[in-house]
Design a protein around this motif. Structure first.
Motif, PDB file in Angstrom:
ATOM      1  N   ASN A   7       0.815  -1.214   0.000  1.00 45.73           N
ATOM      2  CA  ASN A   7       0.000   0.000   0.000  1.00 45.73           C
ATOM      3  C   ASN A   7       0.852   1.269   0.000  1.00 45.73           C
ATOM      4  OD1 ASN A   7      -2.748  -0.720  -0.172  1.00 45.73           O
ATOM      5  ND2 ASN A   7      -2.819  -1.298   1.984  1.00 45.73           N
ATOM      6  N   ARG A   8       1.982   1.232   0.678  1.00 40.82           N
ATOM      7  CA  ARG A   8       2.840   2.417   0.732  1.00 40.82           C
ATOM      8  C   ARG A   8       3.731   2.539  -0.500  1.00 40.82           C
ATOM      9  NH1 ARG A   8       3.758   1.288   6.474  1.00 40.82           N
ATOM     10  NH2 ARG A   8       5.887   0.621   6.023  1.00 40.82           N
ATOM     11  N   ALA A  36       1.204 -12.385  -1.837  1.00 36.39           N
ATOM     12  CA  ALA A  36       2.340 -12.391  -0.913  1.00 36.39           C
ATOM     13  C   ALA A  36       2.648 -10.976  -0.432  1.00 36.39           C
ATOM     14  CB  ALA A  36       3.564 -13.002  -1.593  1.00 36.39           C
ATOM     15  N   TRP A  37       2.712 -10.032  -1.359  1.00 36.60           N
ATOM     16  CA  TRP A  37       3.018  -8.648  -0.987  1.00 36.60           C
ATOM     17  C   TRP A  37       1.947  -8.057  -0.074  1.00 36.60           C
ATOM     18  CZ3 TRP A  37       4.171  -7.454  -6.757  1.00 36.60           C
ATOM     19  CH2 TRP A  37       5.522  -7.710  -7.039  1.00 36.60           C
ATOM     20  N   ALA A  38       0.683  -8.400  -0.342  1.00 39.49           N
ATOM     21  CA  ALA A  38      -0.426  -7.782   0.394  1.00 39.49           C
ATOM     22  C   ALA A  38      -0.361  -8.054   1.890  1.00 39.49           C
ATOM     23  CB  ALA A  38      -1.766  -8.258  -0.178  1.00 39.49           C
ATOM     24  N   LYS A  39       0.314  -9.130   2.282  1.00 43.22           N
ATOM     25  CA  LYS A  39       0.347  -9.470   3.715  1.00 43.22           C
ATOM     26  C   LYS A  39       1.760  -9.389   4.300  1.00 43.22           C
ATOM     27  CE  LYS A  39       0.803 -14.530   3.284  1.00 43.22           C
ATOM     28  NZ  LYS A  39       0.245 -15.819   3.735  1.00 43.22           N
ATOM     29  N   LEU A  70      -8.166  -8.244  -9.734  1.00 44.07           N
ATOM     30  CA  LEU A  70      -9.124  -7.240  -9.267  1.00 44.07           C
ATOM     31  C   LEU A  70      -9.660  -7.590  -7.877  1.00 44.07           C
ATOM     32  CD1 LEU A  70     -11.155  -6.462 -12.521  1.00 44.07           C
ATOM     33  CD2 LEU A  70      -9.565  -4.950 -11.324  1.00 44.07           C
ATOM     34  N   ILE A  71      -9.846  -8.863  -7.615  1.00 47.33           N
ATOM     35  CA  ILE A  71     -10.337  -9.297  -6.304  1.00 47.33           C
ATOM     36  C   ILE A  71      -9.331  -8.924  -5.215  1.00 47.33           C
ATOM     37  CG2 ILE A  71     -10.986 -11.298  -4.905  1.00 47.33           C
ATOM     38  CD1 ILE A  71     -11.900 -12.647  -7.534  1.00 47.33           C
ATOM     39  N   ILE A  72      -8.051  -9.166  -5.496  1.00 47.21           N
ATOM     40  CA  ILE A  72      -6.997  -8.841  -4.533  1.00 47.21           C
ATOM     41  C   ILE A  72      -6.852  -7.333  -4.389  1.00 47.21           C
ATOM     42  CG2 ILE A  72      -4.548  -9.150  -3.974  1.00 47.21           C
ATOM     43  CD1 ILE A  72      -4.627 -11.621  -5.883  1.00 47.21           C
ATOM     44  N   GLU A 107      -9.008  -4.913  -2.138  1.00 45.73           N
ATOM     45  CA  GLU A 107      -8.742  -4.817  -0.698  1.00 45.73           C
ATOM     46  C   GLU A 107      -7.586  -3.878  -0.391  1.00 45.73           C
ATOM     47  OE1 GLU A 107     -10.759  -6.363   1.467  1.00 45.73           O
ATOM     48  OE2 GLU A 107     -11.889  -7.047  -0.295  1.00 45.73           O
ATOM     49  N   LEU A 108      -6.995  -3.293  -1.428  1.00 47.03           N
ATOM     50  CA  LEU A 108      -5.829  -2.436  -1.258  1.00 47.03           C
ATOM     51  C   LEU A 108      -6.144  -1.007  -1.691  1.00 47.03           C
ATOM     52  CD1 LEU A 108      -3.334  -5.017  -2.777  1.00 47.03           C
ATOM     53  CD2 LEU A 108      -3.440  -4.354  -0.367  1.00 47.03           C
TER      54      LEU A 108
END
Length: 350
Positions: A139-140, A181-184, A228-230, A233-234
């Motif tokens: 996100n950053r 992987a990156w999202a978490k 798009l689903i992932i 959430e970002l």
């Protein structure tokens, strides 16, 4: 065991030895070579390499995604890296990445990737977006998406426990893997060429990708749906950067560089339209540029063919608009022909 380097091997007898030679570290490591049903002597070449860190697994052909998934399953290292059988790791990259991930207590280290053209190492200009940072998140720092491939990274194995490569996809199958992987994860970015991506003779990928372009676009359509689903959430800026990376740098140029070579322009347009329909609600300049390219190519046959395409993607169907895109097609063809001449001249001069 600190590090497991996973290499899917398929018909790589000419390159795999140099690839393995590039994998060195002061840390305990294993080089998991999974022979994915090679028809050549890849397995024999690997077996004859005097390196106690090699783990050779011989399988029937399953594809790169399934092979990487098996590599993760059998890996013993605390950390995971991926390497293709015709590429090379950057100098001292394992040591640098392991030191870095321990120092900053992060989950993934991302390095830069360069192209290997013969013996020449050439930087990839779009990686200039990717600045070094000690500790960040997707996100950053959405620019980590520039490094969307599986290579040039070090992952903590534990964060991959519930993530797999999509085995039903052969083109861009790594996108959802890395986004998940990156999202978490906490991420470190280093300013170091960590991976040398071998493209052989310059433009060789462009020269052959038209043969499978409909398959590529169909796979990309499924990947885009899943992404798009992932991304929902970002933060919006993450989705916008992925649009730049996927819709523009990959799909736009895949179509632009190959539309003059395909035998059936209608099949190409149908696959491109299917992809566009997934992203038409996204308001980025990259989606607009892709739409413009599709409409430009749609003027190849006649006005009626253009109208069919324009109607499907909600564009004006009047003859003035048709003439506008037809002129763009003429200019694009001229540009692509001039580029081809320049590339041939370079090769002759060398």
């Amino acid at each position: 065991m600190e590090v497991s380097v996973i290499i899917p091997v398929y018909n790589a007898e000419k390159t795999i030895e140099e690839t393995i030679q590039s994998i060195k570290s002061k840390y305990a490591h294993e080089i998991i070579c999974i022979n994915d049903g090679s028809a050549d002597n890849s397995a024999d070449v690997i077996s004859n390499i005097d390196n106690p860190n090699i783990v050779l697994v011989n399988n029937e052909n399953q594809g790169a995604a399934a092979t990487r998934n098996e590599g993760i399953r059998i890996a013993k290292g605390k950390y995971i890296m991926f390497c293709d059988a015709d590429d090379k790791l950057g100098a001292d990259v394992i040591d640098q990445m392991v030191d870095t991930i321990k120092l900053h207590n992060t989950d993934i280290v991302v390095g830069k990737v360069a192209h290997l053209i013969g013996d020449e190492v050439r930087t990839i200009q779009t990686y200039n977006d990717l600045k070094p940072v000690e500790r960040t998140t997707l996100n950053r720092t959405p620019e980590v998406i520039q490094s969307i491939g599986p290579y040039g990274k070090l992952y903590k194995r534990e964060i991959l426990s519930d993530i797999k490569f999509d085995e039903g996809i052969t083109f861009c199958e790594e996108h959802t893997f890395n986004l998940k992987a990156w999202a978490k994860s906490k991420i470190t970015v280093i300013d170091h060429v960590s991976y040398l991506y071998n493209i052989g003779v310059e433009d060789s990928i462009i020269a052959t990708s038209y043969k499978n372009i409909e398959k590529y676009l169909n796979d990309a359509t499924e990947v885009r749906k899943q992404s798009l689903i992932i991304l929902n959430e970002l933060k919006e800026k993450v989705g916008n950067y992925y649009s730049y990376r996927m819709d523009y740098l990959i799909i736009y140029f895949l179509i632009r560089n190959n539309f003059m070579k395909v035998e059936d322009i209608d099949q190409l347009l149908n696959a491109a339209i299917s992809y566009f329909e997934v992203i038409e609600h996204i308001d980025t300049k990259h989606v607009k540029e892709l739409k413009s390219l599709i409409l430009t190519i749609a003027t190849t046959k006649n006005y009626q063919s253009y109208v069919q395409v324009a109607t499907q993607i909600n564009e004006n169907t009047d003859k003035k608009t048709f003439r506008h895109y037809k002129m763009k097609r003429i200019k694009l063809i001229t540009k692509m022909n001039l580029r081809s001449v320049r590339n041939k001249s370079k090769k002759i001069s060398h």
